[in-house]
Motif scaffolding. Structure first.
Motif, PDB file in Angstrom:
ATOM      1  N   TRP A 191       7.108 -12.624   1.229  1.00 57.97           N
ATOM      2  CA  TRP A 191       6.349 -12.705   2.476  1.00 57.97           C
ATOM      3  C   TRP A 191       6.227 -11.328   3.119  1.00 57.97           C
ATOM      4  O   TRP A 191       5.182 -10.976   3.678  1.00 57.97           O
ATOM      5  CB  TRP A 191       6.960 -13.717   3.458  1.00 57.97           C
ATOM      6  N   LEU A 192       7.273 -10.526   3.028  1.00 57.13           N
ATOM      7  CA  LEU A 192       7.191  -9.169   3.544  1.00 57.13           C
ATOM      8  C   LEU A 192       6.185  -8.356   2.732  1.00 57.13           C
ATOM      9  O   LEU A 192       5.367  -7.619   3.292  1.00 57.13           O
ATOM     10  CB  LEU A 192       8.574  -8.513   3.552  1.00 57.13           C
ATOM     11  N   ALA A 193       6.198  -8.505   1.413  1.00 56.40           N
ATOM     12  CA  ALA A 193       5.225  -7.812   0.554  1.00 56.40           C
ATOM     13  C   ALA A 193       3.802  -8.237   0.910  1.00 56.40           C
ATOM     14  O   ALA A 193       2.886  -7.406   0.946  1.00 56.40           O
ATOM     15  CB  ALA A 193       5.519  -8.091  -0.921  1.00 56.40           C
ATOM     16  N   TYR A 194       3.602  -9.501   1.176  1.00 61.30           N
ATOM     17  CA  TYR A 194       2.284 -10.012   1.564  1.00 61.30           C
ATOM     18  C   TYR A 194       1.815  -9.364   2.874  1.00 61.30           C
ATOM     19  O   TYR A 194       0.666  -8.932   3.005  1.00 61.30           O
ATOM     20  CB  TYR A 194       2.341 -11.540   1.707  1.00 61.30           C
ATOM     21  N   GLN A 195       2.708  -9.304   3.847  1.00 59.20           N
ATOM     22  CA  GLN A 195       2.350  -8.708   5.139  1.00 59.20           C
ATOM     23  C   GLN A 195       2.058  -7.215   4.992  1.00 59.20           C
ATOM     24  O   GLN A 195       1.125  -6.695   5.604  1.00 59.20           O
ATOM     25  CB  GLN A 195       3.457  -8.956   6.170  1.00 59.20           C
ATOM     26  N   ALA A 206       0.916  -5.736   2.296  1.00 56.28           N
ATOM     27  CA  ALA A 206      -0.370  -5.635   1.606  1.00 56.28           C
ATOM     28  C   ALA A 206      -1.527  -5.939   2.557  1.00 56.28           C
ATOM     29  O   ALA A 206      -2.613  -5.358   2.433  1.00 56.28           O
ATOM     30  CB  ALA A 206      -0.403  -6.578   0.400  1.00 56.28           C
ATOM     31  N   THR A 207      -1.307  -6.826   3.511  1.00 51.33           N
ATOM     32  CA  THR A 207      -2.338  -7.143   4.495  1.00 51.33           C
ATOM     33  C   THR A 207      -2.644  -5.922   5.357  1.00 51.33           C
ATOM     34  O   THR A 207      -3.815  -5.617   5.614  1.00 51.33           O
ATOM     35  CB  THR A 207      -1.916  -8.348   5.360  1.00 51.33           C
ATOM     36  N   LEU A 208      -1.617  -5.207   5.793  1.00 49.09           N
ATOM     37  CA  LEU A 208      -1.847  -4.000   6.578  1.00 49.09           C
ATOM     38  C   LEU A 208      -2.659  -2.983   5.779  1.00 49.09           C
ATOM     39  O   LEU A 208      -3.634  -2.418   6.289  1.00 49.09           O
ATOM     40  CB  LEU A 208      -0.517  -3.372   7.009  1.00 49.09           C
ATOM     41  N   GLU A 209      -2.285  -2.777   4.540  1.00 54.55           N
ATOM     42  CA  GLU A 209      -3.002  -1.814   3.712  1.00 54.55           C
ATOM     43  C   GLU A 209      -4.457  -2.237   3.519  1.00 54.55           C
ATOM     44  O   GLU A 209      -5.378  -1.416   3.588  1.00 54.55           O
ATOM     45  CB  GLU A 209      -2.303  -1.645   2.372  1.00 54.55           C
ATOM     46  N   LEU A 210      -4.681  -3.521   3.327  1.00 55.03           N
ATOM     47  CA  LEU A 210      -6.034  -4.039   3.160  1.00 55.03           C
ATOM     48  C   LEU A 210      -6.874  -3.813   4.416  1.00 55.03           C
ATOM     49  O   LEU A 210      -8.078  -3.520   4.333  1.00 55.03           O
ATOM     50  CB  LEU A 210      -5.973  -5.524   2.811  1.00 55.03           C
ATOM     51  N   LYS A 211      -6.254  -3.940   5.586  1.00 54.45           N
ATOM     52  CA  LYS A 211      -6.971  -3.729   6.844  1.00 54.45           C
ATOM     53  C   LYS A 211      -7.469  -2.294   6.983  1.00 54.45           C
ATOM     54  O   LYS A 211      -8.429  -2.037   7.702  1.00 54.45           O
ATOM     55  CB  LYS A 211      -6.089  -4.081   8.043  1.00 54.45           C
ATOM     56  N   CYS A 212      -6.825  -1.355   6.289  1.00 52.64           N
ATOM     57  CA  CYS A 212      -7.222   0.055   6.363  1.00 52.64           C
ATOM     58  C   CYS A 212      -8.158   0.464   5.226  1.00 52.64           C
ATOM     59  O   CYS A 212      -8.749   1.546   5.269  1.00 52.64           O
ATOM     60  CB  CYS A 212      -5.978   0.938   6.324  1.00 52.64           C
ATOM     61  N   VAL A 216      -0.074   2.130  11.036  1.00 45.78           N
ATOM     62  CA  VAL A 216       0.547   2.515   9.755  1.00 45.78           C
ATOM     63  C   VAL A 216       1.763   3.399  10.027  1.00 45.78           C
ATOM     64  O   VAL A 216       2.844   3.184   9.466  1.00 45.78           O
ATOM     65  CB  VAL A 216      -0.472   3.226   8.834  1.00 45.78           C
ATOM     66  N   GLN A 217       1.591   4.388  10.900  1.00 46.52           N
ATOM     67  CA  GLN A 217       2.704   5.283  11.223  1.00 46.52           C
ATOM     68  C   GLN A 217       3.846   4.518  11.892  1.00 46.52           C
ATOM     69  O   GLN A 217       5.022   4.724  11.581  1.00 46.52           O
ATOM     70  CB  GLN A 217       2.216   6.406  12.144  1.00 46.52           C
ATOM     71  N   HIS A 218       3.509   3.634  12.820  1.00 47.84           N
ATOM     72  CA  HIS A 218       4.530   2.834  13.506  1.00 47.84           C
ATOM     73  C   HIS A 218       5.325   2.006  12.505  1.00 47.84           C
ATOM     74  O   HIS A 218       6.563   1.968  12.558  1.00 47.84           O
ATOM     75  CB  HIS A 218       3.876   1.922  14.545  1.00 47.84           C
ATOM     76  N   LEU A 219       4.632   1.375  11.565  1.00 46.97           N
ATOM     77  CA  LEU A 219       5.340   0.514  10.616  1.00 46.97           C
ATOM     78  C   LEU A 219       6.150   1.330   9.612  1.00 46.97           C
ATOM     79  O   LEU A 219       7.173   0.848   9.119  1.00 46.97           O
ATOM     80  CB  LEU A 219       4.383  -0.475   9.978  1.00 46.97           C
ATOM     81  N   ILE A 266       9.031  -9.376   8.773  1.00 49.02           N
ATOM     82  CA  ILE A 266       7.888 -10.267   8.529  1.00 49.02           C
ATOM     83  C   ILE A 266       7.181 -10.546   9.852  1.00 49.02           C
ATOM     84  O   ILE A 266       5.950 -10.462   9.940  1.00 49.02           O
ATOM     85  CB  ILE A 266       8.342 -11.579   7.844  1.00 49.02           C
ATOM     86  N   GLU A 267       7.949 -10.846  10.880  1.00 51.56           N
ATOM     87  CA  GLU A 267       7.381 -11.109  12.212  1.00 51.56           C
ATOM     88  C   GLU A 267       6.687  -9.870  12.752  1.00 51.56           C
ATOM     89  O   GLU A 267       5.579  -9.949  13.296  1.00 51.56           O
ATOM     90  CB  GLU A 267       8.509 -11.567  13.156  1.00 51.56           C
ATOM     91  N   GLU A 268       7.306  -8.720  12.628  1.00 48.87           N
ATOM     92  CA  GLU A 268       6.732  -7.465  13.140  1.00 48.87           C
ATOM     93  C   GLU A 268       5.394  -7.158  12.460  1.00 48.87           C
ATOM     94  O   GLU A 268       4.409  -6.840  13.115  1.00 48.87           O
ATOM     95  CB  GLU A 268       7.721  -6.318  12.920  1.00 48.87           C
ATOM     96  N   TYR A 269       5.377  -7.255  11.137  1.00 48.50           N
ATOM     97  CA  TYR A 269       4.126  -7.020  10.412  1.00 48.50           C
ATOM     98  C   TYR A 269       3.068  -8.062  10.776  1.00 48.50           C
ATOM     99  O   TYR A 269       1.901  -7.705  10.973  1.00 48.50           O
ATOM    100  CB  TYR A 269       4.354  -7.047   8.897  1.00 48.50           C
ATOM    101  N   ALA A 270       3.442  -9.318  10.850  1.00 54.95           N
ATOM    102  CA  ALA A 270       2.460 -10.370  11.159  1.00 54.95           C
ATOM    103  C   ALA A 270       1.828 -10.119  12.527  1.00 54.95           C
ATOM    104  O   ALA A 270       0.607 -10.234  12.690  1.00 54.95           O
ATOM    105  CB  ALA A 270       3.115 -11.747  11.100  1.00 54.95           C
ATOM    106  N   ARG A 271       2.641  -9.747  13.501  1.00 55.09           N
ATOM    107  CA  ARG A 271       2.130  -9.472  14.851  1.00 55.09           C
ATOM    108  C   ARG A 271       1.176  -8.278  14.813  1.00 55.09           C
ATOM    109  O   ARG A 271       0.064  -8.335  15.344  1.00 55.09           O
ATOM    110  CB  ARG A 271       3.306  -9.207  15.787  1.00 55.09           C
ATOM    111  N   HIS A 272       1.598  -7.200  14.152  1.00 53.81           N
ATOM    112  CA  HIS A 272       0.747  -6.012  14.101  1.00 53.81           C
ATOM    113  C   HIS A 272      -0.475  -6.217  13.212  1.00 53.81           C
ATOM    114  O   HIS A 272      -1.521  -5.598  13.448  1.00 53.81           O
ATOM    115  CB  HIS A 272       1.553  -4.794  13.675  1.00 53.81           C
ATOM    116  N   ASN A 273      -0.373  -7.078  12.217  1.00 51.49           N
ATOM    117  CA  ASN A 273      -1.562  -7.383  11.416  1.00 51.49           C
ATOM    118  C   ASN A 273      -2.600  -8.126  12.255  1.00 51.49           C
ATOM    119  O   ASN A 273      -3.800  -7.988  12.020  1.00 51.49           O
ATOM    120  CB  ASN A 273      -1.199  -8.163  10.156  1.00 51.49           C
TER     121      ASN A 273
END
Length: 175
Positions: free
Chosen positions: A29-33, A35-41, A65-68, A152-159
């Motif tokens: 799930w962390l890998a998925y999140q 990958a979602t951030l990278e896809l958004k960019c 990206v820098q924050h994460l 997972i929560e942090e990435y999901a929120r920022h995604n």
């Protein structure tokens, strides 16, 4: 007869397992999140990822990206491994933009922080602990399980933020 589940979505993101052990599920799930951030960019130029497109917020995709990258560094190096790791960027949140740093450099740093985190947690139990190093909960013991769930929560929120930013930049939605 049941059809075999694909390993990834058409956009390349890994599909987390629907059943199975806790650790692989959390890590997937962390890998998925991630990958979602990278896809958004993906497909954006440096000017676009620097654009604060959801006024009045100053938030940018590059800043996310820098924050994460800083988040990865904090939780895996400082908290879990108890290493003295200074901020990667100018300040600890990672949101500040440097005129000379573009998306490729920020993504390289972010990927390095992910790889370093994976190294540091390899072979550890989800019950192994670290200690929060700053803020109102300084000194509080946290398990690796808690750290993974938090990331997972942090990435999901920022995604979610990244969804809004990306849509405002060029209309792309749906990831």
């Amino acid at each position: 007869m049941t059809a075999e589940m694909p390993q990834s979505l058409p956009d390349g993101r890994p599909i987390p397992p629907m059943t199975g052990a806790e650790r692989p599920m959390l890590e997937s799930w962390l890998a998925y999140q991630r990958a979602t951030l990278e896809l958004k960019c993906a497909g954006l130029d440096d000017g676009q990822v620097r654009r604060a497109s959801a006024e009045p917020s100053a938030l940018t995709l590059l800043g996310l990206v820098q924050h994460l990258a800083e988040v990865e560094r904090n939780w895996f190096q400082r908290v879990f491994a108890r290493l003295d790791a200074p901020p990667v960027f100018e300040e600890r949140t990672g949101y500040s933009l440097d005129a000379g740093r573009g998306l490729d450099e920020a993504l390289t740093v972010w990927r390095h922080e992910i790889a370093r985190g994976r190294e540091l947690i390899a072979g550890h139990s989800l019950d192994d602990t670290g200690r929060i190093v700053d803020g109102p909960l300084t000194g509080t013991e946290v398990s690796l399980r808690w750290i993974l769930v938090h990331l997972i929560e942090e990435y999901a929120r920022h995604n979610g933020h990244a969804d809004i930013l990306r849509e405002r930049i060029d209309g792309v939605t749906g990831t």
